[in-house]
Structures are given as structure tokens and as C-alpha cells.
Design a protein around this motif. Structure first.
Motif, PDB file in Angstrom:
ATOM      1  N   ASN A   1      -3.493  -8.559   3.810  1.00 12.28           N
ATOM      2  CA  ASN A   1      -4.168  -7.285   3.593  1.00 12.28           C
ATOM      3  C   ASN A   1      -3.115  -6.184   3.591  1.00 12.28           C
ATOM      4  OD1 ASN A   1      -5.883  -5.096   3.595  1.00 12.28           O
ATOM      5  ND2 ASN A   1      -6.457  -5.325   5.736  1.00 12.28           N
ATOM      6  N   GLY A   2      -2.458  -5.991   2.449  1.00 10.53           N
ATOM      7  CA  GLY A   2      -1.420  -4.968   2.370  1.00 10.53           C
ATOM      8  C   GLY A   2      -0.041  -5.520   2.674  1.00 10.53           C
ATOM      9  N   GLN A   3       0.923  -4.629   2.780  1.00 14.65           N
ATOM     10  CA  GLN A   3       2.331  -4.986   2.931  1.00 14.65           C
ATOM     11  C   GLN A   3       2.712  -5.178   4.402  1.00 14.65           C
ATOM     12  OE1 GLN A   3       4.764  -5.530   0.747  1.00 14.65           O
ATOM     13  NE2 GLN A   3       3.591  -5.154  -1.139  1.00 14.65           N
TER      14      GLN A   3
ATOM     15  N   ASN B   1       8.050  -0.391  -2.280  1.00 13.71           N
ATOM     16  CA  ASN B   1       6.704  -0.466  -1.729  1.00 13.71           C
ATOM     17  C   ASN B   1       6.156   0.945  -1.570  1.00 13.71           C
ATOM     18  OD1 ASN B   1       4.400  -1.097  -0.296  1.00 13.71           O
ATOM     19  ND2 ASN B   1       5.473  -1.508   1.616  1.00 13.71           N
TER      20      ASN B   1
END
Lengths: 87, 87, 87, 87, 87
Positions: free
Chosen positions: A37-39, B37
């Protein structure tokens, strides 16, 4: 707070003096289905978390409350998850 | 905290007096694979980071803890990364 | 902190008393290439910024440090950019 | 603050000592139409919320104000919604 | 801070005691063109805002400064917009 999985750690010789002795872990945020869920982010361990552990991360000023001194961290591992109960 | 790479710096003659003497760096957030990012941000250096260094950024009130005085910064470089250990 | 360009200002007669006298500017976040980066926000000016100026915004509690009193602002202009040096 | 629905809870034996006794709930952010809005988060209950309740979540340092001690939480359930009045 | 439009209110009998007496409004973030910008949030009114008013929201710890006591809110309406001047 959000769920995350411990993926690794950061080696950093040069750092703010208040971070000396802190374990800087690479954590991948996950959802309750344990999907990414995301970086990834960097969080300080406070509960003895290790590789592969699924954990709870507290962010922002809340992360700082785990230390006595004012420390420049904005994410801390505050619990290791045993299981999730979804109704 | 998150990972970032130092990309440049900001020249600003007119600034809040508490920022005088602070090094305002342009940092590009990156992931553990060192890929970009998100968009670049401005962070204050506290560890002698230079161009091309991969660093750890602390955000929000945590960034302010690197100064004695209350200073209007919300991002600080708090460590220079030697290496990442991904399991 | 992030980069932004001053785009306008807000006229507000009815406001929290601690905001009386504050200049509420509309700022468009930008990236180091001066391209728009997300939606405009409202920031309090602390350095005499004017229309078209490219500035640095400090967010959250950091923005409050520009005032002596506790003031309900979460974004402040803390520097006017002369130039960016990208390596 | 944002709206959310209580979806479950986290079982965690190993946790920061200040979290002992806290109820760690899995909450799904929702919009005023009660549709899912982003990924689930973990919030501490302070009002006796249970499965299926629609609640209001306060985030960040605001969540900490529900405890006397400094506690490493960044999200707290602060109200149970009876109804929404949309004009 | 960001712009928003007041869309409704929340009825909540069970809530943190510090929220008793607070007006919990549903606000839709908007951009300077008055178009919707993201999902609605809940904010506490401090300036007498009503349905349809376009307002400024302060977030995070800044929202708490509108109360004397530590209150678990992370968004407050701090101004009612008369007009925007875009250059």
C-alpha cells in the motif's frame, strides 16, 4: 497508525547524534489483506521488530513520544501484529 | 522518514530570520530501489550532505528538533545513507 | 518545505481573531522546473512576498513558529527564491 | 477529521508499553455517501465504538490529546456518528 | 490552509467529552475556481460558518489552537471567504 511489513534496514554512519543507537528499518506499508500500500518508508524500531514482521507504525509527533528526548524521527514501530480480526 | 537524493540548493536572500545560515537543499524522494518517488521538496541539511548524497529526511515537527530554537522548517536531512540491506 | 508561486490573496472579513492583520495568500505549489505541482493552498506571508514571487512554504506546526502567539495557520511563506541551483 | 467505519481489530502482544490496554481498531475511511475512501488505517478507540459503527477519526497530535500521557498514537476515534445532515 | 465549502453537519451523541458543544461540519475542499478538490472532511466551526459558505480550513495542530484546552480536532474553520483576488 498504519500496517507495514519490515523489509530491511538502513546503514548510515553519518547521522544526527540523537539517532545514534536507533535501528532504522525499511518498512513497506500494507493493507489488512497484507498487500503493498504505497512506497516504503523508514521507521525507528521500539519493540524489537525483525525481518518479515508485520507491525503498526505511528507517524509524526506521535513517533517522537517513544523517546525521552526530542529526536528527529517521524515514524516508529509501536507494535508487532499477531493477527487481524476482520468482522 | 523517507529516502531522498540531494539534487541542488535554493538561493534565497529574503527569508525568515531563523533560516539565516541554514542550507536549504532540493531533495528528490526515492524508493529503496533508488527510483524517483514523487516531487522534489526543500529540506534543511543538518549532517553535511552534498550533491548526489542519498539521505534520510525527517518531516514535520520532527525536523524542528534539530534546532534549539523554534524554526519554521518542516523537513530536515538527518542521516546520509551508506547502504540499504533488503532481506 | 515546498516551492510555490504566489497567485493571489483571500479577502475574509470574518475570521479567527488571531488571523486579523495576517496576509492570506493563494499559492500554487510548483516543482524545481517551475511547473504546477498539485492544487493551490492558502499560506500566510511572513517575508513580504508579492504576486508572482516564487517562494518556500513551511507547513504544519513549523508554520506556527513564525508567530509569537499560537495562531491557527498551517502554512507560511518563509523565503522568497532568488534562484535554484540544480547540479 | 474524517469519517470511517470500524472493520475489525488488531491483536498485538508485543507493543509499546503505553499502548497496553488500548483498543486498536481497523477503520476504513469513508465519504459522506458511506463509500470507501482510501485504505484502512489503525485507530485507538476512545468512545466505545464497535464493529460496523461509523465514526469520526482525529489524526496526528490531536489524537494524542485523548490520553493524559504522551502516547504513540496518531489516530483516535473521537465520536460515533448518528447521522449526517447534507444540505 | 485550504479552501472548502460547507456542505452539512454531523450528528453524534456519543463523542469525546471535549467535543461537546462543538459544531462538526462536513466541508468539501475546493480549489480557487471553486471546483471540488478531493473528498469531504469534518471540521470544527470557530467563526459562525453556515451552509454554502466558502471557508478557510486550518489543519493539524494549528486547528487545536482555536481552543484553550487540548481538544481532539485536526481541522478548524478559521475564516469565511468574501472573495478571492487572483492576479
Amino acid at each position: 497508525m498504519y500496517l507495514a511489513e519490515v523489509k530491511g534496514n538502513v546503514v548510515a554512519t553519518t547521522k544526527n547524534e540523537k539517532l545514534i543507537g536507533s535501528k532504522l528499518l525499511i518498512v513497506q506499508p500494507i493493507n489488512p489483506a497484507f498487500e503493498n500500500n504505497g512506497q516504503p518508508l523508514i521507521a525507528v524500531d521500539t519493540v524489537g521488530a525483525g525481518f518479515g514482521d508485520r507491525v503498526i507504525i505511528a507517524s509524526g509527533g506521535s513517533a517522537r513520544t517513544v523517546f525521552q528526548d526530542k529526536t528527529p524521527i517521524d515514524a516508529a514501530i509501536v507494535a508487532i501484529i499477531d493477527s487481524l480480526e476482520i468482522y
